[in-house]
Design a protein around this motif. Structure first.
Motif, PDB file in Angstrom:
ATOM      1  N   ALA A  20       0.774  -1.154  -0.010  1.00 44.09           N
ATOM      2  CA  ALA A  20      -0.092   0.038  -0.091  1.00 44.09           C
ATOM      3  C   ALA A  20       0.835   1.227   0.051  1.00 44.09           C
ATOM      4  O   ALA A  20       0.530   2.162  -0.845  1.00 44.09           O
ATOM      5  N   MET A  76       2.231   1.651  -3.691  1.00 48.82           N
ATOM      6  CA  MET A  76       1.467   2.183  -4.518  1.00 48.82           C
ATOM      7  C   MET A  76       0.830   3.552  -4.152  1.00 48.82           C
ATOM      8  O   MET A  76       0.620   4.424  -5.224  1.00 48.82           O
ATOM      9  N   ASN A  77       0.848   4.086  -2.973  1.00 48.01           N
ATOM     10  CA  ASN A  77       0.458   5.118  -2.879  1.00 48.01           C
ATOM     11  C   ASN A  77       1.619   6.347  -3.289  1.00 48.01           C
ATOM     12  O   ASN A  77       1.400   7.309  -3.958  1.00 48.01           O
ATOM     13  N   ALA A  88      -7.190  -6.236  -8.572  1.00 46.61           N
ATOM     14  CA  ALA A  88      -7.359  -5.123  -7.688  1.00 46.61           C
ATOM     15  C   ALA A  88      -6.318  -4.225  -7.572  1.00 46.61           C
ATOM     16  O   ALA A  88      -6.612  -2.814  -7.649  1.00 46.61           O
ATOM     17  N   ARG A 148      -6.994  -2.145 -10.922  1.00 50.47           N
ATOM     18  CA  ARG A 148      -7.921  -1.426 -10.620  1.00 50.47           C
ATOM     19  C   ARG A 148      -7.543  -0.089 -10.108  1.00 50.47           C
ATOM     20  O   ARG A 148      -8.104   1.064 -10.398  1.00 50.47           O
ATOM     21  N   HIS A 149      -6.927  -0.294  -8.970  1.00 44.86           N
ATOM     22  CA  HIS A 149      -6.599   0.706  -8.145  1.00 44.86           C
ATOM     23  C   HIS A 149      -5.603   1.842  -8.934  1.00 44.86           C
ATOM     24  O   HIS A 149      -5.552   3.045  -8.782  1.00 44.86           O
ATOM     25  N   PRO A 184      -5.900  -3.287  -1.721  1.00 44.63           N
ATOM     26  CA  PRO A 184      -6.834  -2.645  -2.692  1.00 44.63           C
ATOM     27  C   PRO A 184      -8.164  -3.422  -2.934  1.00 44.63           C
ATOM     28  O   PRO A 184      -7.994  -4.819  -2.971  1.00 44.63           O
ATOM     29  N   LYS A 185      -9.402  -2.773  -3.316  1.00 42.99           N
ATOM     30  CA  LYS A 185     -10.478  -3.677  -3.584  1.00 42.99           C
ATOM     31  C   LYS A 185     -11.035  -3.707  -4.820  1.00 42.99           C
ATOM     32  O   LYS A 185     -10.560  -2.954  -5.613  1.00 42.99           O
ATOM     33  N   MET A 186     -11.825  -4.785  -5.029  1.00 47.00           N
ATOM     34  CA  MET A 186     -12.467  -4.917  -6.577  1.00 47.00           C
ATOM     35  C   MET A 186     -13.692  -4.129  -6.765  1.00 47.00           C
ATOM     36  O   MET A 186     -14.198  -4.045  -7.619  1.00 47.00           O
ATOM     37  N   THR A 187     -14.180  -3.296  -5.478  1.00 44.97           N
ATOM     38  CA  THR A 187     -15.544  -2.840  -5.868  1.00 44.97           C
ATOM     39  C   THR A 187     -15.470  -1.554  -4.764  1.00 44.97           C
ATOM     40  O   THR A 187     -14.309  -1.344  -4.296  1.00 44.97           O
ATOM     41  N   GLY A 188     -16.265  -0.722  -5.071  1.00 43.30           N
ATOM     42  CA  GLY A 188     -16.417   0.645  -4.370  1.00 43.30           C
ATOM     43  C   GLY A 188     -15.214   1.852  -5.082  1.00 43.30           C
ATOM     44  O   GLY A 188     -14.687   1.575  -6.046  1.00 43.30           O
ATOM     45  N   PRO A 189     -15.382   2.924  -4.276  1.00 42.93           N
ATOM     46  CA  PRO A 189     -14.521   4.071  -4.877  1.00 42.93           C
ATOM     47  C   PRO A 189     -13.053   3.726  -4.670  1.00 42.93           C
ATOM     48  O   PRO A 189     -12.727   3.058  -3.795  1.00 42.93           O
ATOM     49  N   ILE A 190     -12.353   4.240  -5.569  1.00 39.05           N
ATOM     50  CA  ILE A 190     -10.796   4.091  -5.583  1.00 39.05           C
ATOM     51  C   ILE A 190     -10.091   5.456  -4.621  1.00 39.05           C
ATOM     52  O   ILE A 190     -10.261   6.410  -5.258  1.00 39.05           O
ATOM     53  N   GLU A 191      -9.873   4.818  -3.323  1.00 40.65           N
ATOM     54  CA  GLU A 191      -9.370   6.131  -2.472  1.00 40.65           C
ATOM     55  C   GLU A 191      -7.953   5.598  -2.401  1.00 40.65           C
ATOM     56  O   GLU A 191      -7.439   4.602  -2.568  1.00 40.65           O
ATOM     57  N   ARG A 192      -7.190   6.684  -1.320  1.00 46.11           N
ATOM     58  CA  ARG A 192      -5.903   6.400  -1.206  1.00 46.11           C
ATOM     59  C   ARG A 192      -5.856   5.036  -0.203  1.00 46.11           C
ATOM     60  O   ARG A 192      -6.640   5.028   0.801  1.00 46.11           O
ATOM     61  N   LEU A 193      -4.857   4.367  -0.209  1.00 50.99           N
ATOM     62  CA  LEU A 193      -4.792   3.173   0.460  1.00 50.99           C
ATOM     63  C   LEU A 193      -4.340   3.418   1.702  1.00 50.99           C
ATOM     64  O   LEU A 193      -3.469   4.202   2.208  1.00 50.99           O
ATOM     65  N   TYR A 194      -4.931   2.643   2.626  1.00 51.21           N
ATOM     66  CA  TYR A 194      -4.702   2.903   4.262  1.00 51.21           C
ATOM     67  C   TYR A 194      -3.173   2.009   4.098  1.00 51.21           C
ATOM     68  O   TYR A 194      -2.872   1.007   3.834  1.00 51.21           O
TER      69      TYR A 194
END
Lengths: 326, 328
Positions: free
Chosen positions: A194, A197-198, A219, A222-223, B265-275
């Protein structure tokens, strides 16, 4: 405003001859690692190249980095063909297109300090005086979240995530327009992925650099990406803006790939598409559609004719007879 | 499914495995306890260096020779402590009662023997049957792991097979001993995604057919969600949270578990900055006295740095080592 096209790949092919014997070599045929693919990357955008091992994604990235000569077709960066460049022109190209590879343990020279590794590409491209280079190294380390004094340390003193930051700093040194990222996070731990990627997204937002992201994790794609191309046995089978593709998967192979993504939460639904068998050898790819041997929807026609990429909805290209009428 | 009331087939109690190096003692496994019941799949999740593989090797008594030693704890297989068994007795137990699948099938198969020879050796070891019977059983074993044309494949060498097929051969060898407990250490990490799904489904089918218990070691929460009944999360040599898969995914109670799930990272939902979790795991040579996650934890208080938190129950069957759960 339509962003300008940075990289254009046109009908690219790379076939490797397979031979037998040493003295009296006999040709056994060709491995069609990359077989007629075309795509573009706009400045500041990310294209994701998805597929399983042996589908040709790494060969594609090598061709784009000018580490391999294509059998046919061409790669254009800012409108200029990149293969056949010599001398100064080739050095200029190398400054514009850089790479970060999967394994941060093998991509850094263990006998060079981190500062020296980063300086290397600046020296080769004749970046400036020693003083300027030292300043640039400090700036780069800061950009990737490392401290300036760490330039004096050796790779073994860093963790995997930190090494990937160093590899990124070295790639950024010559101010490239394009960075090929070959599975940049798959060797890292979940919590470190993470962070990287950020960081990649931050750098892109600031420097307007384009990425070609080679990855197998959907995933992640997608990100990270704006466009996605799915490869199977040297061919692109589906190519679309990432948002469109993830909302409306059309090719049966892409569907199988999506279905193989493991659920983020426990569920035991059994509507998975499980592909039988393995990817066929690219030495003798099946005739007709290359996926027909494993496709759950294959028709008689698929074994005879090879489907071509065609537009199903604006920007969404698929090579499958199932979606031809649409 | 899970028979929590039954006797556990494998019980690990307060296991400590240390590496004694010239530079100091590396506490790779530092007080791990869990139990595995008949027919259950328990996931052991964590990042590299958290001790999950060392836990498995300690249970198998296959620690690297020389520096590594299990210094404390008990490993009860069907109620009997196998840590006190002689190496000779262990050789009999391994393969017939407890088996292991490793990450890389390339290294678990011998490249100079055909897969048939390796499979027949395992079968012969159990049955001491006649050549013809062993051969028939070997072909049957390959068919059971979905290898097409097993009569031809049985004479091939490992290099003639794909990664997924080699891992299935390893599965056939393991199953031929009819073990009650299987330890699978990242068995699909080296495989492609579509092949990974194939293999997970195969393991699930074999598990249902035989009723064996599986300890599934992985770093991938997706694999846990797909395969496991219960899950234990490890951090720096200890289990920090344990519960059923539903409990841990619906209500992750240790900050480390929460952070791990949030950073993917998720396959659904909005694309946000990762925690992200800041910092690095602690050195296993110089562990903090208090909670090992405290230096990276956004909720850490003084007490977390001073005293290691005991297990607090979140629900029945779900507990976590975090002071935030005290008296709730």
């Amino acid at each position: 405003m339509i962003p300008e096209t940075l990289l254009r790949v046109e009908r690219l092919r790379k076939h490797y001859p397979v031979t037998k014997g040493i003295l009296f070599t006999k040709s056994l045929g060709f491995v069609r690692a990359v077989d007629d693919i075309s795509f573009t990357i706009a400045a500041g955008e990310t294209l994701g190249l998805v597929g399983e091992s042996g589908c040709g994604k790494t060969t594609t990235s090598k061709l784009i980095l000018n580490l391999e000569e294509p059998t046919d077709g061409q790669v254009l960066l800012q409108g200029k063909p990149i293969h056949g460049l010599r001398g100064e022109a080739l050095r200029e190209y190398r400054a514009l297109a850089q790479a970060v590879f999967q394994d941060p343990w093998s991509s850094l020279n263990p006998r060079m300090t981190v500062g020296r590794t980063i300086a290397e590409s600046l020296i080769v491209t004749g970046w400036g005086s020693g003083e300027e280079i030292a300043e640039r190294i400090r700036e780069l380390l800061d950009q990737v979240g490392l401290r300036a004094e760490q330039a004096m340390q050796y790779p073994h003193e860093f963790s995997g995530g930190q090494r990937q930051r160093i590899a990124l700093a070295a790639a950024l040194a010559s101010r490239p327009k394009l960075i090929v990222l070959d599975e940049p996070v798959s060797a890292l731990d979940v919590s470190i992925r993470a962070q990287i990627m950020n960081l990649l997204k931050d750098i892109q937002a600031r420097d307007n650099v384009a990425y070609l992201l080679v990855a197998h994790d959907l995933a992640t794609v997608r990100h990270m990406t704006d466009q996605t191309a799915v490869m199977y046995l040297g061919r692109i089978v589906e190519y679309a803006p990432t948002k469109l593709l993830f909302g409306n998967v059309l090719h049966p192979y892409t569907k199988a790939l999506f279905s193989a993504v493991l659920p983020p939460r426990p569920n035991r639904q059994e509507d998975e598409i499980v592909l039988a068998g393995d990817v066929p050898s690219p030495l003798n790819p099946p005739g007709g559609c290359r996926f027909h041997t494993r496709c759950p929807f294959a028709m008689a026609r698929c074994a005879r004719e090879e489907p071509q990429l065609h537009e199903v909805e604006p920007g969404h290209l698929v090579s499958c007879f199932l979606h031809e009428a649409a | 499914m899970t028979e929590l009331d039954s006797e556990p087939v494998l019980e690990v109690r307060d296991l400590h495995t240390h590496f004694f190096l010239r530079r100091g003692v590396v506490k790779a496994v530092d007080g791990v306890s869990f139990s595995l019941h008949k027919g259950e799949v328990l996931g052991l999740v964590g990042e590299s260096g958290c001790g999950k593989s060392m836990t498995a090797l300690s249970v198998m008594r296959l620690l690297p020779k020389g520096s590594a030693r299990t210094v404390q704890g008990r490993v009860l297989l069907h109620g009997e402590d196998i840590l006190t068994r002689s190496p000779r007795e262990m050789r009999e137990i391994r393969g017939s009662q407890i088996s292991m699948i490793l990450q890389d099938p390339q290294t678990s198969l011998n490249p100079v023997f055909t897969v048939g020879e390796q499979l027949r050796e395992a079968i012969f070891h159990r049955t001491h049957g006649r050549n013809k019977d062993v051969m028939r059983e070997a072909i049957e074993a390959l068919r059971r792991v979905d290898i097409a044309a097993p009569e031809q494949r049985i004479g091939q060498f490992p290099h003639q097979m794909s990664g997924g097929m080699k891992q299935r051969v390893v599965g056939a060898i393991v199953m031929s001993g009819q073990p009650g407990v299987l330890i699978a250490d990242e068995p699909t990490t080296a495989l492609d995604v579509t092949i990974q799904l194939q293999y997970l489904k195969l393991l699930q089918r074999l598990q249902r057919e035989t009723g064996m218990a599986i300890l599934f070691i992985t770093h991938d929460f997706g694999v846990v969600a797909r395969m496991c009944d219960r899950v234990a999360v490890m951090y720096a040599g200890r289990i920090v949270e344990c519960g059923t898969v539903e409990q841990v995914f619906e209500n992750p109670s240790h900050p480390y578990t929460r952070a791990l799930i949030a950073s993917v990272p998720k396959m659904t939902g909005p694309i946000e900055r990762l925690y992200t979790i800041e910092g690095q795991p602690p050195s296993l040579m110089d562990l903090p006295v208090g909670c090992r996650f405290a230096p990276r934890c956004p909720h850490a208080e003084q007490r977390c740095h001073d005293i290691y938190p005991p297990a607090f129950a979140v629900e029945t069957g779900h507990d976590a080592h975090c002071w935030m759960l005290e008296a709730e």
